[in-house]
Design an enzyme around this catalytic site. Structure first.
Site, short mmCIF file in Angstrom:
data_model
loop_
_atom_site.label_atom_id
_atom_site.label_comp_id
_atom_site.label_asym_id
_atom_site.label_seq_id
_atom_site.Cartn_x
_atom_site.Cartn_y
_atom_site.Cartn_z
N LYS A 278 28.47 60.49 87.80
CA LYS A 278 28.99 60.57 86.43
C LYS A 278 28.06 61.42 85.57
O LYS A 278 26.87 61.51 85.86
CB LYS A 278 29.05 59.16 85.81
CG LYS A 278 30.12 58.26 86.36
CD LYS A 278 30.06 56.88 85.70
CE LYS A 278 31.12 55.94 86.25
NZ LYS A 278 32.50 56.34 85.94
N ARG A 352 38.32 49.99 93.18
CA ARG A 352 39.50 49.66 93.99
C ARG A 352 39.11 49.40 95.44
O ARG A 352 39.79 48.66 96.15
CB ARG A 352 40.54 50.78 93.86
CG ARG A 352 40.09 52.10 94.39
CD ARG A 352 40.93 53.27 93.86
NE ARG A 352 40.61 53.58 92.45
CZ ARG A 352 41.24 54.52 91.74
NH1 ARG A 352 42.22 55.23 92.29
NH2 ARG A 352 40.88 54.75 90.50
N1 BES Z 1 33.98 51.90 86.20
C1 BES Z 1 34.79 53.06 86.07
C2 BES Z 1 35.86 52.92 84.99
C3 BES Z 1 35.39 52.71 83.58
C4 BES Z 1 35.38 53.76 82.69
C5 BES Z 1 35.05 51.46 83.12
C6 BES Z 1 34.99 53.57 81.38
C7 BES Z 1 34.65 51.26 81.82
C8 BES Z 1 34.63 52.31 80.94
C9 BES Z 1 35.48 53.36 87.39
O1 BES Z 1 34.78 52.98 88.53
C10 BES Z 1 35.66 54.83 87.46
O2 BES Z 1 34.68 55.52 87.51
N2 BES Z 1 36.91 55.27 87.49
C11 BES Z 1 37.20 56.66 87.57
C12 BES Z 1 38.30 56.85 88.59
C13 BES Z 1 38.54 58.28 88.95
C14 BES Z 1 37.36 58.84 89.71
C15 BES Z 1 39.78 58.36 89.79
C16 BES Z 1 37.66 57.11 86.19
O3 BES Z 1 38.35 56.37 85.52
O4 BES Z 1 37.29 58.21 85.81
MN MN Z 2 33.41 54.47 89.15
#
Ligand code: BES
Ligand code: MN
Ligand code: ZN
Length: 500
Positions: A278, A352
């Site tokens: 990230k 997931r």
């Molecule tokens: N933990 C994150 C989602 C999240 C985002 C939680 C903001 C709380 C606040 C999750 O694991 C994630 O990174 N999801 C990605 C999925 C994508 C790579 C398909 C996302 O939402 O960008």
């Molecule tokens: Mn994630």
């Protein structure tokens, strides 16, 4: 939690000292006892009311320090607005608003009477519930307690006495809510804890506190999960020096032999994104990526502490998602406990993967009546619903309806989004049975559609709490970042659908 205010209920009487709180309606009418108690300061109250422009509107205050003619150090008039329109949720918020107003007050007496008519014991208990929830602080890591630089960091009021018509009846209602408030605050603590402290093994250790309340707690380690074939969950954790854990918590307060309901939580103790790392900005918030798991722990505490007449299983998958030489790569194919293979496209879509194995395990082992998972799963749900509603996905219309109802009753609201085979093509993989991302469009839906492949025919609901698990701003009943979201919602679902 430090500084938990002590709340007691006593018969209606006016106090001698400390902070005195009375309720007024939109016509500035007081209850009978309040009118008596303030008789000697009528002129003061009248002048202050007009000087402040105070109209008794719902949630507004008239706050007088050292009021002449009274023994109390401080007099607060709390506006109720139109009394006959007040609902349980309003009393909760009013209590919260008052607790926020009190800040450093030490001895507080509330005269809980209406200008006209009776106030129910449930309303009084809800009011106290709101006070308790608002008073929560997470200041464990502040070594210098600065007085007064930020209202939210001040010590909350310590002794609160609420004068009510029938203290015994209110206490009965309060005992239930005190148990739930403790559960909410445990969930908040877990979310607020920093990730260097709260890694999977430490999280699992803390769940063992539930044993004192009669909850059975089993902790599965990496070896045991390998044996079960949990390749999806384990793949996420393999880049971390902190080993993964799976915790199973069981509260059997219902009929012997009654099938349990199951609540499953995403417990990513820190989500860097892994190799698909990230960006740096705001990454610290990913310590809260275990808010789903925190809610499950808080819920089990609440249910056990109030001796809920229901059989409930809580399962949480605890991992840390790190980039490392040993970390999983985009392109890897893992095998889940269900036997389905998963192609990893993006290592940041890890929640997931954790849930795939946790859901399958729960369904196979417990054959629950229904299963609900909570997960801070997608950024996309924050784009869709912001911080007001959690996203709801379900393969069962009745369960969805019951959840939406519990949501509007508690104020932890849900909005249902669709599932459907049309979305499957986005997650079909060239090389495996399924892939872990579905492209930019409908990101929260394709994530839920992925999860659905791991629940079979079990009635199931998925709550995407990425927008609500961590509070972006203070509310009447919460100033904490870790919101403890979902504990009240699911406690209500259990009360309405399993216990009655
Ligand atoms: N933990 C994150 C989602 C999240 C985002 C939680 C903001 C709380 C606040 C999750 O694991 C994630 O990174 N999801 C990605 C999925 C994508 C790579 C398909 C996302 O939402 O960008
Ligand atoms: Mn994630
Ligand atoms: Zn995550």
């Amino acid at each position: 939690m430090a500084n938990t205010p002590k709340i007691v209920f006593s018969p209606l009487k006016s106090p001698a000292t400390g902070t005195f709180v009375v309720l007024v309606d939109e016509n500035l009418h007081l209850g009978r006892l309040a009118k008596q108690a303030l008789a000697s300061s009528r002129d003061l109250v009248r002048r202050a009311t007009s000087a402040q422009g105070f109209k008794g509107k719902k949630g507004k205050f008239l706050d007088l320090i050292a009021p002449a003619g009274l023994k109390a150090d401080r007099l607060i008039l709390l506006g109720l607005g139109k009394v006959k329109d007040l609902k349980a949720g309003d009393w909760l918020k009013l209590g919260g608003a008052l607790a926020g107003r009190l800040s450093t007050a030490k001895n507080v007496s509330v005269l809980f009477e209406l200008p006209e008519g009776q106030v129910s014991s449930e309303s009084a208990a809800e009011f106290a519930f709101g006070m308790r929830l608002r008073a929560y602080r997470f200041d464990r890591y502040k070594t210098k307690k600065k007085e007064g630089d930020d209202n939210n960091n001040r010590a909350p009021a310590t002794n609160i006495s609420i004068g009510v018509a029938d203290p015994t009846a209110v206490r009965k209602q309060w005992d239930i809510r005190e148990a739930i408030a403790a559960g909410v605050n445990i969930a908040r603590d877990l979310v607020n804890e920093p990730p260097n402290v709260l890694f999977p093994i430490e999280f699992a250790r803390r769940t063992t506190n539930l044993k004192k309340l009669g909850v059975s707690v089993e902790v599965l380690d990496v070896k045991q999960m390998q044996k079960l074939g949990m390749g999806a969950l384990l793949g996420v954790g393999q880049g971390s020096v902190h080993d993964a854990r799976l915790v199973v918590m069981r509260w059997n307060g219902g009929k012997k032999g009654d099938k349990p309901i199951a609540i499953v939580g995403k417990g990513v103790c820190f989500d860097t994104g892994g190799i698909s790392i990230k960006p740096a900005g705001g990454m610290e918030d990913m310590k809260g990526d275990m808010a789903g798991a925190a809610c499950v722990v808080g819920l089990l505490h609440a249910l056990a502490a109030r001796k809920a007449r229901a059989n409930v299983v809580g399962v949480i998958g605890l991992v840390e998602n790190m980039p490392d030489g040993a970390a999983q790569r985009p392109g890897d194919i893992v095998k889940s406990m269900s036997g389905q293979t998963i192609e990893i496209i993006n290592t940041d879509a890890e929640g997931r993967l954790v849930l795939a194995d946790a859901l399958w395990y729960t369904k196979e082992r417990f054959k629950p009546k229904f299963m609900i998972d909570l997960a801070t799963l997608t950024g996309a749900i924050v784009i869709s619903l912001g911080h007001e509603y959690g996203g709801l996905f379900s393969n069962d219309d009745k369960l969805a309806k019951h959840l939406i109802e519990a949501g509007s009753e508690t104020g932890e609201r849900l909005w249902r989004l669709p599932l459907g085979p049309e979305y499957d093509k986005q997650i079909d993989s060239k090389f495996a049975d399924v892939k872990n991302t579905g492209g930019r469009s409908a990101g929260s839906i394709t994530a839920a559609q992925f999860l659905q492949r791991f629940v079979d025919k079990t009635p199931w609901a998925h709550l995407d709490i990425a927008g609500v698990g961590m509070a972006s701003s203070a509310s009447d009943i919460n100033t904490s970042w870790g919101a403890g979201w979902g504990v009240r919602l699911l406690d209500r679902l259990v009360r309405d659908r399993c216990e009655s």
